[in-house]
Scaffold this active site. Structure first.
Site, PDB file in Angstrom:
ATOM      1  N   ASP A   1      33.986  60.750  44.356  1.00  0.00           N
ATOM      2  CA  ASP A   1      33.030  60.692  43.257  1.00  0.00           C
ATOM      3  C   ASP A   1      31.960  61.779  43.378  1.00  0.00           C
ATOM      4  O   ASP A   1      31.624  62.435  42.396  1.00  0.00           O
ATOM      5  CB  ASP A   1      32.369  59.313  43.202  1.00  0.00           C
ATOM      6  CG  ASP A   1      31.322  59.226  42.112  1.00  0.00           C
ATOM      7  OD1 ASP A   1      31.644  59.536  40.936  1.00  0.00           O
ATOM      8  OD2 ASP A   1      30.177  58.864  42.416  1.00  0.00           O
TER       9      ASP A   1
ATOM     10  N   MET B   1      41.061  36.523  47.572  1.00  0.00           N
ATOM     11  CA  MET B   1      41.321  35.445  48.527  1.00  0.00           C
ATOM     12  C   MET B   1      40.639  35.648  49.875  1.00  0.00           C
ATOM     13  O   MET B   1      40.871  34.895  50.811  1.00  0.00           O
ATOM     14  CB  MET B   1      42.833  35.266  48.733  1.00  0.00           C
ATOM     15  CG  MET B   1      43.585  34.921  47.476  1.00  0.00           C
ATOM     16  SD  MET B   1      42.887  33.475  46.664  1.00  0.00           S
ATOM     17  CE  MET B   1      43.461  33.757  44.995  1.00  0.00           C
TER      18      MET B   1
END
Length: 161
Positions: A130, A75
């Site tokens: 990561d 949104m």
């Protein structure tokens, strides 16, 4: 309780109409953190990861994430950002090595940039994870929070620490 703006009269999700809102300078600052072990701290500081400079890659990831927030958060309005600035600092003690991540986002527009700042620090933290997970998967991400917001009809916000 205030009415939630992202729901229509039927209780279904909607993108808020901002066409009547005033264009103003809007800023937001968000922060997150990644707690790492001593080995990861040393490898980040010495450039010892084969994937590259951890903080340089995390910085680029954060900037890219801020620019693409509306593609991640359903949104959110797509925004033209004036500036995105990420910074890193360390809190060190005998037992902990905490990488602090902070991002300031700015725009002139009809809606705020809180989500862009929060997305930027989150993406930067995930990128650190990561790039360092080969050394230790036990890193802790967070807390993540909005620190400051300026501009708009609802006024300014500043988190009390």
């Amino acid at each position: 309780m205030d009415k939630l703006t992202h729901f229509n009269e039927e209780g279904r999700a909607r993108m808020v109409d901002i066409s009547e809102k005033e264009t103003t300078l809007r800023t937001a600052v968000a922060k997150s953190a990644v707690t790492v072990n001593k080995t990861i701290y040393n490898k980040i500081r010495e450039g010892g990861f084969s994937k590259g400079d951890v903080l340089a890659v995390a910085q680029v990831a954060g900037i890219m994430a801020a620019k693409k927030t509306s593609e991640w958060i359903p949104m959110c309005h797509p925004l033209s950002l004036s500036g995105v600035d990420l910074s890193f600092s360390w809190d060190l003690s005998e037992e902990s090595y905490i990488l602090n991540i902070q991002c300031e986002v700015r725009t002139k527009g009809s809606t705020g940039v809180e989500m862009e700042a929060l997305t930027a620090v989150s993406a930067a933290a995930l990128t650190v994870y990561d790039m360092c997970k080969s050394a230790d998967k036990g890193m802790i991400i967070g807390p993540t929070s909005l620190v400051l917001k300026t501009g708009g009809k609802n006024g300014d916000f500043h988190r009390e620490e």
